[in-house]
Write an enzyme that holds these catalytic residues in place. Sequence first.
Site, PDB file in Angstrom:
ATOM      1  N   ARG A 159      -1.742 -48.065  99.973  1.00  0.00           N
ATOM      2  CA  ARG A 159      -2.818 -48.093 100.988  1.00  0.00           C
ATOM      3  C   ARG A 159      -3.665 -46.825 100.915  1.00  0.00           C
ATOM      4  NH1 ARG A 159      -0.630 -52.466 101.280  1.00  0.00           N
ATOM      5  NH2 ARG A 159      -0.465 -53.769 103.146  1.00  0.00           N
ATOM      6  N   SER A 231      -1.661 -54.881 109.723  1.00  0.00           N
ATOM      7  CA  SER A 231      -0.711 -53.786 109.974  1.00  0.00           C
ATOM      8  C   SER A 231      -1.443 -52.615 110.616  1.00  0.00           C
ATOM      9  CB  SER A 231      -0.109 -53.300 108.661  1.00  0.00           C
ATOM     10  OG  SER A 231       0.578 -54.338 108.019  1.00  0.00           O
ATOM     11  N   GLU A 328      -2.455 -47.145 109.754  1.00  0.00           N
ATOM     12  CA  GLU A 328      -3.130 -47.700 108.587  1.00  0.00           C
ATOM     13  C   GLU A 328      -4.581 -48.000 108.938  1.00  0.00           C
ATOM     14  OE1 GLU A 328      -3.918 -51.120 105.820  1.00  0.00           O
ATOM     15  OE2 GLU A 328      -2.186 -51.633 107.042  1.00  0.00           O
TER      16      GLU A 328
HETATM   17  N1  EPU Z   1      10.787 -56.188 109.571  1.00  0.00           N
HETATM   18  C1  EPU Z   1      11.489 -56.228 110.754  1.00  0.00           C
HETATM   19  N2  EPU Z   1      10.804 -56.504 111.893  1.00  0.00           N
HETATM   20  C2  EPU Z   1       9.471 -56.779 111.898  1.00  0.00           C
HETATM   21  C3  EPU Z   1       8.761 -56.709 110.698  1.00  0.00           C
HETATM   22  C4  EPU Z   1       9.431 -56.423 109.527  1.00  0.00           C
HETATM   23  O1  EPU Z   1      12.691 -56.010 110.808  1.00  0.00           O
HETATM   24  O2  EPU Z   1       8.943 -57.043 112.977  1.00  0.00           O
HETATM   25  C5  EPU Z   1      11.523 -55.947 108.324  1.00  0.00           C
HETATM   26  C6  EPU Z   1      11.625 -57.226 107.508  1.00  0.00           C
HETATM   27  O3  EPU Z   1      12.730 -57.994 107.862  1.00  0.00           O
HETATM   28  C7  EPU Z   1      11.739 -56.696 106.097  1.00  0.00           C
HETATM   29  C8  EPU Z   1      10.910 -55.440 106.137  1.00  0.00           C
HETATM   30  O4  EPU Z   1      10.804 -55.046 107.502  1.00  0.00           O
HETATM   31  O5  EPU Z   1      13.071 -56.360 105.806  1.00  0.00           O
HETATM   32  C9  EPU Z   1       9.532 -55.608 105.522  1.00  0.00           C
HETATM   33  O6  EPU Z   1       8.839 -56.643 106.209  1.00  0.00           O
HETATM   34  P1  EPU Z   1       7.741 -57.557 105.515  1.00  0.00           P
HETATM   35  O7  EPU Z   1       8.185 -57.993 104.178  1.00  0.00           O
HETATM   36  O8  EPU Z   1       7.325 -58.594 106.502  1.00  0.00           O
HETATM   37  O9  EPU Z   1       6.530 -56.606 105.223  1.00  0.00           O
HETATM   38  P2  EPU Z   1       6.007 -55.286 105.919  1.00  0.00           P
HETATM   39  O10 EPU Z   1       6.484 -54.117 105.131  1.00  0.00           O
HETATM   40  O11 EPU Z   1       6.335 -55.318 107.366  1.00  0.00           O
HETATM   41  C10 EPU Z   1       3.879 -55.199 104.388  1.00  0.00           C
HETATM   42  C11 EPU Z   1       2.387 -55.017 104.529  1.00  0.00           C
HETATM   43  C12 EPU Z   1       1.722 -56.293 105.018  1.00  0.00           C
HETATM   44  C13 EPU Z   1       2.036 -57.391 104.026  1.00  0.00           C
HETATM   45  C14 EPU Z   1       3.566 -57.543 103.928  1.00  0.00           C
HETATM   46  C15 EPU Z   1       4.004 -58.575 102.939  1.00  0.00           C
HETATM   47  C16 EPU Z   1       2.065 -52.667 105.077  1.00  0.00           C
HETATM   48  C17 EPU Z   1       1.625 -51.673 106.094  1.00  0.00           C
HETATM   49  N3  EPU Z   1       2.083 -53.933 105.459  1.00  0.00           N
HETATM   50  O12 EPU Z   1       4.416 -55.432 105.684  1.00  0.00           O
HETATM   51  O13 EPU Z   1       0.323 -56.065 105.007  1.00  0.00           O
HETATM   52  O14 EPU Z   1       1.456 -58.622 104.427  1.00  0.00           O
HETATM   53  O15 EPU Z   1       4.128 -56.275 103.513  1.00  0.00           O
HETATM   54  O16 EPU Z   1       3.947 -58.071 101.654  1.00  0.00           O
HETATM   55  O17 EPU Z   1       2.367 -52.283 103.952  1.00  0.00           O
HETATM   56  C18 EPU Z   1      -1.588 -55.434 106.267  1.00  0.00           C
HETATM   57  O18 EPU Z   1      -1.698 -54.475 105.508  1.00  0.00           O
HETATM   58  O19 EPU Z   1      -2.410 -55.645 107.197  1.00  0.00           O
HETATM   59  C19 EPU Z   1      -0.453 -56.330 106.111  1.00  0.00           C
HETATM   60  C20 EPU Z   1      -0.215 -57.328 106.968  1.00  0.00           C
END
Ligand code: EPU
Length: 333
Positions: A159, A231, A328
């Site tokens: 990012r 995010s 972000e």
């Molecule tokens: N998790 C939780 N609780 C939550 C959310 C996530 O426990 O409420 C845990 C999940 O279970 C998982 C881990 O955190 O073990 C990662 O979660 P997830 O794969 O859903 O992705 P994220 O890291 O929360 C990132 C991006 C998203 C993107 C997703 C999917 C960032 C800041 N965000 O989220 O991007 O869609 O991966 O690849 O890196 C965005 O930038 O606007 C965005 C939505």
Amino acid sequence: MNIHDNISLRGLNSFGVEARAARLVEWESEDELATVCFDGRWMALGGGNNILFTKDFDGTLVKSAARGIEITGQDAGSVSVRARAGVDWNDFVTWCGERGLWGAENLAGIPGTVGAAPIQNIGAYGAEAKDIIASVECFVVGGGTRLTLAAEHCAFGYRDSVFKRELRGKVIVMAVNFVLSKEPRPNLHYAALAEKTAEFGEPTPESISRAVISIRDSKLPDPSKTGNAGSFFKNPVVDVAIAHELAAIYPAMPVYPAVERGKSKLAAGWLIEQAGWKGRVEGHVGIHPKQALIVVNTGGATGAEIVEFARKVQSAVREKFGVELETEVNIVC
Ligand code: EPU
């Protein structure tokens, strides 16, 4: 070129907060950009999907209305494509999918424009815009010249890019050049994506895009219904030693390798959920019940209220885990 004075920004930011800009300039060509007066405060605005206005913007917002996607070259295995800054990002992904071109499909459904994609190196489901960006064509404000930056000079990170750092406030993205693959290159490392894609049959750019959009729809709020900017926080990057210490206390905590040596990436959504904030609403602001990274405007929130709420989430995570959450979203004060 369209110029609007004293314009409401409510429909121009996905949080749906009210604020006004002294001036909004919508440009289509480089020649038009060259005529814009950049004296005083100015800022480029894409789709308004990653921005939070906390008060009126006393300057000029510059928004691209430049559309068009064209093939600029190809060889046996790849196709070079140029997309202008104002193209809707998902339209670009769809355009690639329709032509069987690989590389953009994991980034389906991300709200925003092509011109905004390199700024924060948008990413999802194991892919990032940098994986397919060859170069970024910019207009140099002040100099009025064109600068084409090859991807290796864009300092792309998680990012992050040179456009958020050294070139911040100095250039405007006019177009992005991509290289896409003709050869199948499915990136299904993200387990949930592999499962969902299998439901749609053979992996193709189109079936993977459909799967991505289906996963996004199940977790992320639709900004046309509930104001949000995706995010709100970045996943924090911490020293490996800190990640180990925390993992010893919280064995279920997700820990990912980071690009930087000696660092690990944690999941902000997990930290926020464990700190007890998932689904919590205060006033007109809340945390989305299905994805804790997302701050939502439940209706009528001001930018300042959203920032205040986010500060509380950051404090809660700091107190429980000693980890600092960076935003972000671009907060405009
Ligand atoms: N998790 C939780 N609780 C939550 C959310 C996530 O426990 O409420 C845990 C999940 O279970 C998982 C881990 O955190 O073990 C990662 O979660 P997830 O794969 O859903 O992705 P994220 O890291 O929360 C990132 C991006 C998203 C993107 C997703 C999917 C960032 C800041 N965000 O989220 O991007 O869609 O991966 O690849 O890196 C965005 O930038 O606007 C965005 C939505």
